[in-house]
Every structure is written in C-alpha cells, then in structure tokens.
Design a protein around this motif. Sequence first.
Motif, PDB file in Angstrom:
ATOM      1  N   UNK A   1      43.716  32.434  -8.034  1.00 27.63           N
ATOM      2  CA  UNK A   1      44.322  32.093  -9.450  1.00 27.63           C
ATOM      3  C   UNK A   1      43.958  33.167 -10.474  1.00 27.63           C
ATOM      4  N   UNK A   2      43.262  34.284  -9.946  1.00 29.65           N
ATOM      5  CA  UNK A   2      43.191  35.594 -10.864  1.00 29.65           C
ATOM      6  C   UNK A   2      41.873  35.378 -11.389  1.00 29.65           C
ATOM      7  N   UNK A   3      40.858  34.628 -11.003  1.00 29.56           N
ATOM      8  CA  UNK A   3      39.563  34.807 -11.384  1.00 29.56           C
ATOM      9  C   UNK A   3      38.661  35.635 -11.018  1.00 29.56           C
ATOM     10  N   UNK A   4      37.645  36.288 -11.478  1.00 37.35           N
ATOM     11  CA  UNK A   4      36.466  37.067 -10.766  1.00 37.35           C
ATOM     12  C   UNK A   4      35.367  36.254 -10.350  1.00 37.35           C
ATOM     13  N   UNK A   5      34.828  36.402  -9.230  1.00 41.16           N
ATOM     14  CA  UNK A   5      33.479  35.866  -8.811  1.00 41.16           C
ATOM     15  C   UNK A   5      32.200  36.735  -9.303  1.00 41.16           C
TER      16      UNK A   5
END
Lengths: 385, 607
Positions: free
Chosen positions: A197-201
């Motif tokens: 979904x395009x998030x960064x961890x």
Amino acid sequence: MSNIDRRTLVRGSLAAMMAGAVFSRSALAQSSEPILLGVSGPLTGPNAQYGAQWKQGFDLALDEIHAAGGINGRKLAYQFEDSQSDPRQSVAIAQKFVSDHRIVMELGDFSSPASMAASPIYQRGGLVQFGFTNSHPDFTKGGDFMWSTSVSQADEQPLLASYAVRRLGLKRLAVLHLNTDWGRTSRDYFVKAAKEFGAEIAVTEGYIAEERDFRSTLVRVRDANPDGLILISYYSDGALIARQARQVGLKQVMCAASSVYSPKFIELGGEAVEDVHLGTRYFPQDPRPEVRKFIAGFKAKYNGQEPDAFNAYSYDAMNMAAAVVKIGGTDRRAVRDAFAKVKDVSSVIFGKATFDVESRRVKGAMNAELVVRKGQFALWDGKPT
Amino acid sequence: MSSWLDYTINGLIVGNVYALVAVGLALIFGVSRLINFAQGSIYLVGAYIGWVAVVQLHTPLPLTVIVVAAAAALVGLIIERFGLRPLQNSVRIAPLLATIGISFVLDQLVMLTFSPNPRALPSQLPDVRFQLGGGTIGPLDLLIAGVGITSALLLFVFLRYTRLGWAVRATAQDRDAAMQMGVDVDRVNQAVFGIAAALGGVSGMLVGMYYNQIDTAMSLQATLKGVVAEVVGGAGNVPGAVIGSLLLGLVESYGVAVFGTSYRNLFAFLLLVVVLVLRPNGLFASARQAPPEPLTGTFIAPSRPVRIPRWVLLVLAAVFAVLPFFPVSFYVLQTMINAWLLGMLALSLTLVAGTIGQVSLGHAALLAIGAYTSALLSLTLAVPVGLAVIGGGLMSAALGTLLISPSFRLRGHYVSIATLAIGEIVSLVILNWESVTRGPIGISGIPPLSLFGYDLISPSSVYWFSLAVMLVLALLQGRLLASHLGRSFRAIRDDDVAARAYGLSLNRYKSLAFIFGGFAAGVSGGIAAHLYSYINHETFNTQQSILALTVVILGGLGNVVGAIVGSVALVGLPELFRIAAEYRILIYGIVLLLLVRFRPQGLLGTI
C-alpha cells in the motif's frame, strides 16, 4: 455459573453410563444422552483466562441451540479437559477423546504447541480437531481431520494495513508484535501488505508474552521516527504498551490488531487507549442480526458484561459445531465430511461462514474499523485523531 | 545521545520495580539461606488484596498500604509456621521444594477466587507527570523508589542496630549457636517472614498500580527477576539487592537499545551467569563473609534408601512391558508414555542433582536441545529418526555440559540459580536464532518415530519404545552408580573438599555426570519432538524444569527407581485429578506439600 453445566454434564454422563450398564448399551440410552464434544484447553496455568472466556461463549451458544430444539431433538454438551496449553497434557487428552466413543468432535487447543502436538493423534484416530483459535499457517496441514475457523492472518492483516495506510494515511510505521507464532506470522503479513500500500516500515520489535515493561522498546520506536504505531498484541499487553507509549512521550497514532478488542483493553489502558484505532470483525452497534443476538444474549447471561474477541470465537465455534453435527450426525467420519458440506452458518466473525475445502479454513472475515472514543469502542467516523 | 539518557532512566525505573521483590528475597535468604519461590505469590496476593481494598472498599492509599502489608504479613506468618517450620530439621532442599509447592497453592487460590482475567488496579495517586529526559515519570515511580530504598535502609539499620536484628544475623550465621545463646530462632524466622511478606505484598500492589494491571501470571515472572537481581547483588545482602536490581534494569534497557526487544531477557540472564562465574557470592558480598553455603553434606542429607528386592523390580518391569496387551485405553498408554519421557529426564536430573549434588533448575534446556537437534537432523538432513534421536542425545550431552561448565565452581543454591539462568538463555536463543530454529514459528511436520524403516505410530509401539529406552538408560545408570564412578560422584556431593583432597578432579566428574545426564535428557526431548510433530521455544519451558526437580526430590535424590516412581506419580496425579478441573493444580500443590512435609527424603530415599 458454568460449573453448573459441568456438574449436570458429569451427572448426565454418569447416569448414561449406568443406563448403559443396565440396558447393555441399548438404543434407549443412546438417544437420551447428549451429543458430546471434547474441548481441550487451558483452565489453569498462564493461559487460563482464555479457557474461561471460551466457556462463556460455549455456554451462551449452547443455551441458544437448546432453546431452538437442540440437534434433531438431542442435546449438545461439551467435556472440557484442562490442558494448561501444555503439549504433554494435550496429547494425553487427545488419546482420551479419541478412545471415548461418545465424543464426536474435538475443539481446541489454545496454543500452537499444544494443538499441533495433538494433531497427529486426532488425525490417526479419525476424530475432527476443530481449532478455532489456531492461526498457525501449518495447523490445518496436519491432515484432513484438522479444520479451523480462526481468522487467517493472511486475511486479517491486509485489512489492518489498509486501515492504517490507506484510510488513516500513515506512511512510516513501527510494528510491535508478540513474539509468538501468531504474532510473527501476523507481522509478516502486515508488513507485506503495508508495503504494497506504499508505507514504509520504520522498525519492528517482537516482545515475549510475559513482558510488562516497554519503555525502552518505545524509546527505540521513537528514535526510528514513525508516524504510526501498529500493535499486534493481545489486550493486556496492548494496554500496557499504549500506557507506556504516552508516558515516554509518544503521541503518534496507534492502530491495533483485532485481538485487543475487549472491554478489558479499555479498563486496563484507561485514558492512554483513547483514540487507538483497531480493525475488528464486529462492533457493539453492529446492525447485523447475528451480532445483535450475540451481544444481547451475552450481556443478559453474564450480568451486563461486554463480550470480547475470544468470547465471539468460542460462541461461533460452538454454533459451527452444532451445524456440522446436524449434518454429520454422530459418526466421526461423517462429521469430518460435514465440514465440507455446511454452508452459510450464521457467524459473528464471518457473517456467513463456509469452509474452503482446500485449506479447511473459512475465508472472508467481516471487517469493521473502530476507534476508542470516550472510553468506548465506536465505529470510526473518518475524522483524523 | 539523549536516547541514552532515556534508556538509563528507563532502566532505573524498571530496576526500581525489581528491587521491591529482590529486597524481600534477600532478607529471607539472609536468615534462612532459602530462596523463597513463594515470594512472587505473596506479591500476587498483595496485588489482589490491594485490588479488593481500592476497588471494592475504596480505602485511601495509606490505609490500603497498611491493609495490604498486614494481610500479606499474615500470609507470610502462616507460610512460615505451617509450611516451613516443620521442615527445619529436614534436608536443606525440602524447604525449597515447599516454597515451590506453596507458590502453586497460593497462585491457584488467587486464580480461583478472582478468575484468571487480568484486572485494572487504578493508582490512587494524583496523575501528574514530570518531564525527565525525553519521557515522563509519575508519582508512583517516586513512591516505588521511595519504598524500595527506604525499606532497604530500614532493614539495614534494623539488622545492624537492633537486638532482634542481631538475633536475625546471628541466626543467619549459625542457627545452632544462636539457639545456644538463647536466641528464639523461631521468633526470628517469624519476624523475617512477616517483614518480607509485608514488603512483598505492598510491592505487588504498587507494581499493579504502576502498570494498572494485575493478573495471576505475574507471580513467576516477579520471582524470576527478583532472584536474578538478588543474586547479582549478593544473596542475603539487602542493600546489594537494590543495587543488583537497578543494575539488572540498566542491563536490560541497554540490551534493548543495542539489540532489540526480543533480546531483553537474554541480557538479564547472561548478566546473572557472568556475575556468578566472576563473583560467585554476588557483586557486593564482602570478602570476609563466611562462605554462603556451608553445604557440604547438609544440602542433601543421606537417608536410608528403601531397598526394593530385584524380583519386585523385574515383576514390575514385566507388568509394564505387557500392559498394552491388556484392554487399557490409549489414554492410559499415552499418559504412561509421558511418564516414561519424564522418567528419562528425571534419571538425568537425579544423577546430576542427586548423585553429584548439582541441583539444576534449567533441565528443560537439555530437552529442548535434544528435541531441536533431532527434529532438524531428520527434517533438513533426512537422517533416519532413530539416529536423529541419538544425535539429539549426543548434542544435548555435549552442548549441555559445555554450557553448564562455567557453573562447576558454584555450590548449593548458586548452582540452581545458574542453571535456571542457563535454561532461560537456551530458550531465548532458540527464540531468536531464527535461521536455524525458525524462531517463534517453531518446527512443524517433524516425522513420527521410526526404527529400521518401521514407523512407530500406534500408541503401543511408542509405549514399548519409550519404556525400553528408559529401562536401558536406568540400567546403565544403575551400573554407573554401583561402579567406582558412582562412589566418586557421591563423595563429591557429600564433601567436595575431602573429595578433592583425595585427588578427585571435581570438574571432570561433574562433566561426566552432565554428559551422561545430558544424553538421557536429550533422548527424551528427541522422542518427544517426533511424538508431537511440532515444537517451538515454549514446548520445553521452566515449568518442565521445576516438574523434573519435583519428581527427583519426590522419588529420592540420586535414586534411579525413585526417579521413575516419581515420574509416574507426578504425571499420573494431575491426570487422576482431572475430574476436579480448575482445582486440580491446587490439589496437586497440596499433595506435594504433604509429601515434602512427611517424606522429605523422598518416597524411596536418597542413595
């Protein structure tokens, strides 16, 4: 409360045994006996609270099943054996159930080591092991007698990720997870979905179940500079993390897995869990009739207590067991085959539950996006916190 | 850089919490040389009494503290009077076991009364927060620190400057001499248990308020961390316990900072092992202090073992061998399989703890090493299961001995604590070493037992297999004990100074015992892995270690037949009590206490 059921059960089975002796197992004794399910789960030991919650859900479901006439006129009952979630005890219980011919199906166990150690015995003994909290991806691979209504984390975690990333607009996530097979599997599915979904961890931190102090972990989280915290926790540790996050000065949005969904989460977390978001399978004001019936029935039976996620799992499991036995009767193989036949069983978690015969699990859990507002779980209104 | 300040503050805050338990433990250890495993249970009781007071009776804080302290002190007095005083003339290990039994009973009573659900214990202090570094602290942090430090100081003054305090110290140094000087030793013990219990109860309540959460699982964790902190500080040293606790908190916090959360407890237990190896009496024990464990010959008292005629043993073995031919249910067979598997572990422990006197509290680690080795050998290298199990035994023997060797120079209780820590370390390494052990996911799909290409799947065949393995191990061990090796082992147990004077190399003999014992335990773990088909880091936990020790003490230390009898009893009893459902562990605890009370040398006696 639930002890009464045990006592009646024990008395009932004693009576049945005596009757069996007198009539030398005549058909008369057969039909007056309740149909018996075996339950293997923790009543003592570190996981005892979950066994107690199971019972509440089972008993409520049984009341409703009996009020509706039982299983073709016969009653349904369960024999709960305490395993302490210990594999050594769950294997002995498995042999006990397999060799007890009154038992038509087994439910449980709670933890993966206890459940999966018993699986080979159930599989070889030809008794269905219906694990309704067993999310370990390998549980149903134990054989065609292993069935599960546990929400697959492959299903649940993308929903949570979607809530956090797409709906709440979080971009940099810190994931705190219980370091168990469940927490680990969940984390992996969550991270995968969130990245899609395009998030960064920013950081992931696994903690052991007995942990109570998270302040240092939260400093690590703070230094990773996330804009949101994801809690893959149960309610007690989730509440602890939320409280301590506020204490160490973290003000980020928190988003939690459905397993924190319990009135205890709010009781234990207090003000700190205000504005925590969580994805759940149902919610208190849910208009679905099966949810209304479950919540109203639960409050009536247990002095106004709010049901939680584990109550719902066990309630659903007993209803599913009843539906299966209605089709399969008391023959163990027929019971196994009936799992593939049941269709659209009314369920709090799934709405309508139907097994996927390939994976022996149920897909398509319901989803509700909640937030804690003024000490209550409420449907999220779309407003940012 | 400011993060390091925060880690330091957080370490001190949590160390503060540990200190409350550690002080109580140190006090009791100081007087009775006893690690009170029931201290965590008193802490639990205190937390729940606090809950009743706060939530049900709405008492103000000072009154709550008084109520909790009084009630907990009462519990402590009852424990001392009825649980421990009757044991004061029996073997040193008996009170240790009694405290374990008491903790079962107390935990279960709390669980039955209050249900296992966690509860909120609201703090009664105003909710103001003070900024400190990047985070905040509240009044409870200060109160906990205040209680910890004040009680340590008060106790220090009490022990040093009051008559009763002198009596306490005199009793600690030499009980018999103190009695001869007219010290009422019972009253001293009473005072100490009362004070320690009051402190334990109040700390449980404060910690419950601190986390706004109490549940029945908090007991064991509190004891574990408290024991670590206490021993790091120097067992029996009250101010040392506070410093040890703070140090433990700091090490954990820095461990989290550098390596991540899942390594936290690893650092706690590594700290303990390092301290024990470098300074066996703890960091703050003075050099002048008498050796803390004048244990030669007293920890495990010799008793006359029950002689069982050989023909009885043969008949029993034959009866068990033909058991599957009779119409017994698979449930009974499975229960007996569990007993034989536990029996192998108990054989291992009875050799190590009973014969050579190294009382291990981390024996489940040997099971885990054997189980993982065997599972991984058969799964990844396709080694035949029979060989894999033997491989598990060998690995357990080698690795177990290697891991335990740093603690060879320790004695008495310190061995138990070091092995407890090593057991935890093994479990945490299994959890974190994911590339090999698959971490928390565990290993599934382990092939079933097989021998020469034949699968052993039916309960009868597994039964015979495990019975046969256990009997072979028991016979070997019997031979070993009858040989000169057995005599050397016992010589080391009974008087290691004399044994060394006679030219026995202590480390070599201890290694030999651990190699043999490690093999038996590893084989047991290996068989279990193939039996369960799935294992993870929780399969072989601390409870297993405690159970094994209970079995060994119940059967009689060093007694081969006793280990097997004890295994059958302790696997069988909880199964017999199944009808009692939630009450069964309570009943089990009471039975255990009665056995310790009336048969402290074990059913069959120490050999």
